[in-house]
Design a protein around this motif. Structure first.
Motif, PDB file in Angstrom:
ATOM      1  N   ILE A  25       0.851  -1.200   0.000  1.00  0.00           N
ATOM      2  CA  ILE A  25       0.000   0.000   0.000  1.00  0.00           C
ATOM      3  C   ILE A  25       0.879   1.240   0.000  1.00  0.00           C
ATOM      4  N   GLY A  26       1.883   1.246   0.861  1.00  0.00           N
ATOM      5  CA  GLY A  26       2.790   2.396   0.957  1.00  0.00           C
ATOM      6  C   GLY A  26       3.470   2.705  -0.363  1.00  0.00           C
ATOM      7  N   ARG A  27       3.908   1.668  -1.087  1.00  0.00           N
ATOM      8  CA  ARG A  27       4.541   1.887  -2.392  1.00  0.00           C
ATOM      9  C   ARG A  27       3.570   2.537  -3.376  1.00  0.00           C
ATOM     10  N   LYS A  28       2.306   2.120  -3.315  1.00  0.00           N
ATOM     11  CA  LYS A  28       1.319   2.643  -4.265  1.00  0.00           C
ATOM     12  C   LYS A  28       0.898   4.068  -3.966  1.00  0.00           C
ATOM     13  N   ILE A  29       0.916   4.456  -2.689  1.00  0.00           N
ATOM     14  CA  ILE A  29       0.400   5.789  -2.351  1.00  0.00           C
ATOM     15  C   ILE A  29       1.469   6.741  -1.815  1.00  0.00           C
ATOM     16  N   GLY A  30       2.707   6.268  -1.698  1.00  0.00           N
ATOM     17  CA  GLY A  30       3.791   7.154  -1.295  1.00  0.00           C
ATOM     18  C   GLY A  30       3.955   7.349   0.199  1.00  0.00           C
ATOM     19  N   LEU A  31       3.684   6.303   0.987  1.00  0.00           N
ATOM     20  CA  LEU A  31       3.905   6.346   2.433  1.00  0.00           C
ATOM     21  C   LEU A  31       4.784   5.178   2.845  1.00  0.00           C
ATOM     22  N   THR A  32       5.384   5.289   4.026  1.00  0.00           N
ATOM     23  CA  THR A  32       6.139   4.166   4.564  1.00  0.00           C
ATOM     24  C   THR A  32       5.164   3.132   5.133  1.00  0.00           C
ATOM     25  N   SER A  33       5.637   1.923   5.265  1.00  0.00           N
ATOM     26  CA  SER A  33       4.825   0.851   5.829  1.00  0.00           C
ATOM     27  C   SER A  33       4.341   1.193   7.244  1.00  0.00           C
ATOM     28  N   PRO A  34       5.211   1.708   8.142  1.00  0.00           N
ATOM     29  CA  PRO A  34       4.732   2.073   9.474  1.00  0.00           C
ATOM     30  C   PRO A  34       3.665   3.172   9.444  1.00  0.00           C
ATOM     31  N   ALA A  35       3.777   4.114   8.516  1.00  0.00           N
ATOM     32  CA  ALA A  35       2.781   5.190   8.418  1.00  0.00           C
ATOM     33  C   ALA A  35       1.430   4.631   7.983  1.00  0.00           C
ATOM     34  N   VAL A  36       1.460   3.672   7.049  1.00  0.00           N
ATOM     35  CA  VAL A  36       0.213   3.018   6.618  1.00  0.00           C
ATOM     36  C   VAL A  36      -0.389   2.252   7.785  1.00  0.00           C
ATOM     37  N   ALA A  37       0.442   1.482   8.493  1.00  0.00           N
ATOM     38  CA  ALA A  37      -0.040   0.690   9.632  1.00  0.00           C
ATOM     39  C   ALA A  37      -0.675   1.584  10.689  1.00  0.00           C
ATOM     40  N   GLU A  38      -0.067   2.731  10.955  1.00  0.00           N
ATOM     41  CA  GLU A  38      -0.596   3.661  11.961  1.00  0.00           C
ATOM     42  C   GLU A  38      -1.960   4.208  11.529  1.00  0.00           C
ATOM     43  N   ARG A  39      -2.086   4.563  10.266  1.00  0.00           N
ATOM     44  CA  ARG A  39      -3.359   5.087   9.766  1.00  0.00           C
ATOM     45  C   ARG A  39      -4.445   4.008   9.810  1.00  0.00           C
ATOM     46  N   VAL A  40      -4.098   2.786   9.430  1.00  0.00           N
ATOM     47  CA  VAL A  40      -5.065   1.688   9.466  1.00  0.00           C
ATOM     48  C   VAL A  40      -5.523   1.446  10.900  1.00  0.00           C
ATOM     49  N   LYS A  41      -4.598   1.431  11.836  1.00  0.00           N
ATOM     50  CA  LYS A  41      -4.934   1.225  13.248  1.00  0.00           C
ATOM     51  C   LYS A  41      -5.880   2.312  13.743  1.00  0.00           C
ATOM     52  N   LYS A  42      -5.620   3.558  13.374  1.00  0.00           N
ATOM     53  CA  LYS A  42      -6.494   4.665  13.790  1.00  0.00           C
ATOM     54  C   LYS A  42      -7.892   4.499  13.202  1.00  0.00           C
ATOM     55  N   MET A  43      -7.962   4.066  11.939  1.00  0.00           N
ATOM     56  CA  MET A  43      -9.277   3.877  11.314  1.00  0.00           C
ATOM     57  C   MET A  43     -10.008   2.686  11.925  1.00  0.00           C
ATOM     58  N   GLU A  44      -9.276   1.650  12.333  1.00  0.00           N
ATOM     59  CA  GLU A  44      -9.897   0.523  13.035  1.00  0.00           C
ATOM     60  C   GLU A  44     -10.430   0.981  14.394  1.00  0.00           C
ATOM     61  N   ASP A  45      -9.603   1.714  15.136  1.00  0.00           N
ATOM     62  CA  ASP A  45     -10.002   2.195  16.460  1.00  0.00           C
ATOM     63  C   ASP A  45     -11.216   3.129  16.386  1.00  0.00           C
ATOM     64  N   ALA A  46     -11.314   3.906  15.311  1.00  0.00           N
ATOM     65  CA  ALA A  46     -12.426   4.844  15.143  1.00  0.00           C
ATOM     66  C   ALA A  46     -13.680   4.157  14.609  1.00  0.00           C
ATOM     67  N   GLY A  47     -13.558   2.877  14.242  1.00  0.00           N
ATOM     68  CA  GLY A  47     -14.715   2.146  13.733  1.00  0.00           C
ATOM     69  C   GLY A  47     -14.985   2.366  12.254  1.00  0.00           C
ATOM     70  N   ILE A  48     -14.088   3.043  11.558  1.00  0.00           N
ATOM     71  CA  ILE A  48     -14.250   3.234  10.111  1.00  0.00           C
ATOM     72  C   ILE A  48     -14.011   1.905   9.408  1.00  0.00           C
TER      73      ILE A  48
END
Length: 149
Positions: A25-48
């Protein structure tokens, strides 16, 4: 939580393939793997992001027939139907709706005999109307980022 453009890009990738790696995902959108993981975790925690699941081919697993069935419940039978519909394995989506009918269901069945048996069960709750699905025009349409005005 406000969903920015990068988070929408992540959601788009996950909806295409929930098993894709964070590094991909990071390669496709221009983020590092940890940055993607952090965003996914936040969206999971928020119920998105509520869950990850496997989509099956109903046709390849023996369910050759797909139908949309509406139900106009008999007086006093809607509550009983709402409790019972969850036990029907053929029903893959069920919505309570406005209008002349109370319920719209998407069902998958082996064949016409199977459909007849299901309808026989449903008519104890109300009047049904059945529509056979010929094809799916929009297959698993992803939720997309709204257009900005």
């Amino acid at each position: 939580m406000n969903i920015d453009d990068l988070s929408w890009a992540i959601l788009e990738q996950l909806q295409k393939n929930a098993r894709v790696s964070f590094s991909e995902i990071g390669r496709k959108i221009g983020l590092t793997s940890p940055a993607v993981a952090e965003r996914v975790k936040k969206m999971e925690d928020a119920g998105i992001i509520q869950s990850y699941r496997t989509n099956l081919s109903h046709q390849k697993s023996g369910y050759q027939l797909r139908a949309i069935i509406t139900l106009r419940a008999f007086t006093g039978r809607l509550k009983a139907f709402l409790e019972t519909v969850k036990t029907f394995k053929e029903v893959i989506n069920c919505y309570r709706i406005t209008g002349n009918e109370n319920i719209i269901m998407e069902v998958v069945l082996h064949d016409q005999v199977h459909l007849e048996k299901l309808i026989d069960q449903l008519i104890t709750y109300g009047e049904t109307r059945t529509h056979i699905v010929l094809s799916n025009v929009i297959d698993d349409a992803p939720i997309r980022q709204p257009q900005k005005s």
